[in-house]
Design an enzyme around this catalytic site. Structure first.
Site, PDB file in Angstrom:
ATOM      1  CD  GLU A   1      -3.086   0.928   2.151  1.00 10.48           C
ATOM      2  OE1 GLU A   1      -4.130   0.286   1.789  1.00 10.48           O
ATOM      3  OE2 GLU A   1      -3.028   1.186   3.287  1.00 10.48           O
ATOM      4  CG  HIS A  43       6.845 -30.093   3.485  1.00  8.85           C
ATOM      5  ND1 HIS A  43       7.098 -31.446   3.238  1.00  8.85           N
ATOM      6  CD2 HIS A  43       7.356 -29.615   4.583  1.00  8.85           C
ATOM      7  CE1 HIS A  43       8.202 -31.916   4.198  1.00  8.85           C
ATOM      8  NE2 HIS A  43       8.184 -30.815   5.004  1.00  8.85           N
ATOM      9  CE  LYS A  71     -11.463   2.778   1.998  1.00  4.40           C
ATOM     10  NZ  LYS A  71     -11.149   3.629   3.159  1.00  4.40           N
TER      11      LYS A  71
END
Length: 529
Positions: free
Chosen positions: A322, A351, A455
């Protein structure tokens, strides 16, 4: 490079801070002395920029704001006596409130003590507190913490179901600077409804952490909430863990917040030294710049070899991405900057994706986080002379070597323990490295226009939903999605309208879809009843 030269390079580039008992090894990054020398002028400016920032200069020009998270752990640095007083007073307020909660002096209406704390926030108001809780919360904390960090109804339901029998003894923190963050507001409303369903008054359980005189601040005071704590416009969400945002939930869990602040302050001191080789944040930043050619061309893979640091990579995702992921530089030029961050933990990664790291696309550099002490107390031998912790250490060293053998760059950060002091130091280290890097590439690390754009787009979709339902009600008959879009004057948004209708239909919200679901253009939409 032969073993002797490699050992010498390790010694030449190893950073150690005695007070922090902290090591930083960048010797397995491929830069040479000439590269570091060529970067000296850029770093000289970065050191100057950081000094100005800490002195109260406008470091976020887009929002005309100071950037003051460094003052939180050293209030004497604050540029005015008023700001220093606010920081000191807030810390005392947090400690006083926490002591009263733990002692039972502050308690819920029908019980002697609070048992749980529920933190409602998103982004920087959640990721920092979650990381710290996972890393250093006591096994048996005075208050067990839970998080609502999204507007996902199922996720909210799961948390509330776990707390159902203890809702009456749960302390709720609502964290939002403006008070208008939709995800946080939604979580607050959902939790308030849960209290009402149990015929409980929510106000004696609720605390606001918010900006002074914000809508949330005003609401908390008018409704008689248990308390309010401040958020400052000069502290961004992703750098707010050492403000009330992170310190209050940490203190309520029994975490030593003074030690967190002390660790951060000590690291701040170490990262103010205007010498690349003597400054751990500058060394990190130099390595990032080299790896990605100053353009973020390689991803940052965070590999903490300790279960308690599992969420460190998620925390750094926001802090780094950000802050550095920007389209424009400070002059308005299009630059598309950023560094992608991901990670899990060792040795789980052995793994999982270490296979690709060693043999796949070389589009990354790794950061190993090493913790020297295995556990408190004596370790059990799983083989003669070998403990579980020895295996973990061996796997880290083995992975580092395996990557190096295939010309894959890596950094190793080493601390002795995971405790409040070292966690505070790690937070401060990466905050400073991000600040330096932003200066090197000439961007504003302290605003987030891309987040704001998302937003605004979400708000537009919700407005489109409201208008679509109004048109359907007025029509009183089925319409195709295309007809609905045309009626709304939004033919360019037909796909969005279709998805809105599909969502409402799936949730039995009064919308009926008739036709072939595999052919959206054939669907007829109407309002039930």
């Amino acid at each position: 490079m032969d073993a002797s030269a490699l050992w010498q390079r390790y010694q030449d580039w190893l950073y150690y801070h005695e007070g922090l008992d902290f090591y930083l090894d960048v010797s397995r990054m491929g830069f040479d002395d000439a590269f570091a020398l060529a970067m000296a002028a850029k770093f000289e400016k970065a050191f100057q920029d950081m000094n100005a920032l800490e002195g109260g200069a406008i470091a976020n020009p887009d929002e005309n704001r100071m950037v003051g998270h460094y003052w939180l752990r050293d209030p004497d640095l604050a540029p005015t006596p008023e700001l220093k007083g606010d920081i000191v007073d807030t810390l005392v307020q947090i400690e006083t409130f926490t002591a009263k909660v733990h002692s039972g002096e502050i308690h819920p209406p029908a019980s002697a003590k609070f048992t749980d704390v529920l933190s409602i926030g998103i982004g920087g108001s959640a990721l920092g507190p979650q990381f710290v809780a996972e890393a250093i919360s006591p096994i048996f904390p005075p208050l067990a913490i839970h998080f609502i960090d999204n507007t996902d109804p199922t996720g909210i339901d799961r948390i509330l179901a776990k707390l159902k029998s203890r809702l009456s003894t749960t302390l709720v923190l609502v964290i939002s600077k403006s008070g208008g963050t939709p995800e946080t507001r939604n979580g607050m409303i959902e939790v308030q409804k849960a209290y009402e369903c149990q015929h409980l008054d929510f106000a004696p359980h609720f605390v606001a952490i918010t900006g002074k005189d914000s809508n949330l601040d005003k609401r908390a005071k008018s409704e008689g909430w248990l308390g309010t704590f401040p958020m400052y416009d000069w502290v961004g969400g992703r750098t707010s863990e050492l403000s009330a945002v992170g310190l209050l939930p940490a203190a309520l869990q029994g975490i030593d917040i003074r030690q967190m602040l002390a660790g951060a302050k000590a690291m701040d001191g170490a990262t103010r030294i205007a010498d690349i080789k003597k400054n751990p944040a500058a060394l990190l930043c130099l390595s990032w710049y080299f790896a990605g050619n100053g353009k973020g061309e390689k991803d940052m893979v965070i590999l903490p070899y300790k279960d308690s640091l599992l969420l460190f990579s998620r925390y750094l995702q926001q802090l780094v991405m950000e802050s550095l992921g920007k389209e424009k530089d400070l002059e308005g030029n299009t630059v598309y900057q950023g560094v992608a961050v991901y990670g899990n933990k060792g040795s789980t990664d052995q793994h999982a994706y270490v296979q690709q790291l060693r043999e796949g696309i070389p589009n990354f550099f790794a950061t190993f986080i090493e913790v020297l002490e295995d556990r408190e107390g004596t370790s059990t031998e799983v083989e003669t002379g070998v403990t579980s912790g020895d295996y973990l250490s061996g796997l880290l060293q083995g992975s580092r070597q395996a990557l190096y053998e295939n010309q894959r760059d890596s950094i190793t950060v080493t601390i002795r323990q995971v405790n409040p002091y070292t966690v505070g130091a790690l937070i401060a280290l990466y905050e400073r490295a991000v600040g330096f890097y932003a200066s090197l590439v000439n961007i504003n690390a302290y605003h987030q226009p891309g987040v704001e754009a998302g937003k605004k787009a979400a708000a537009a979709i919700l407005d489109l939903q409201t208008r679509s339902l109004l048109v359907l009600r007025e029509a009183g008959k089925p319409m195709s999605v295309s007809e609905l879009a045309e009626k709304l004057g939004a033919s360019h948004q037909v796909e969005a309208i279709y998805k809105i209708m599909r969502h409402l239909h799936a949730n039995q919200r009064g919308v009926v879809l008739e036709g072939n679901l595999a052919q959206p253009s054939s669907l007829m939409v109407s309002i039930n009843g």
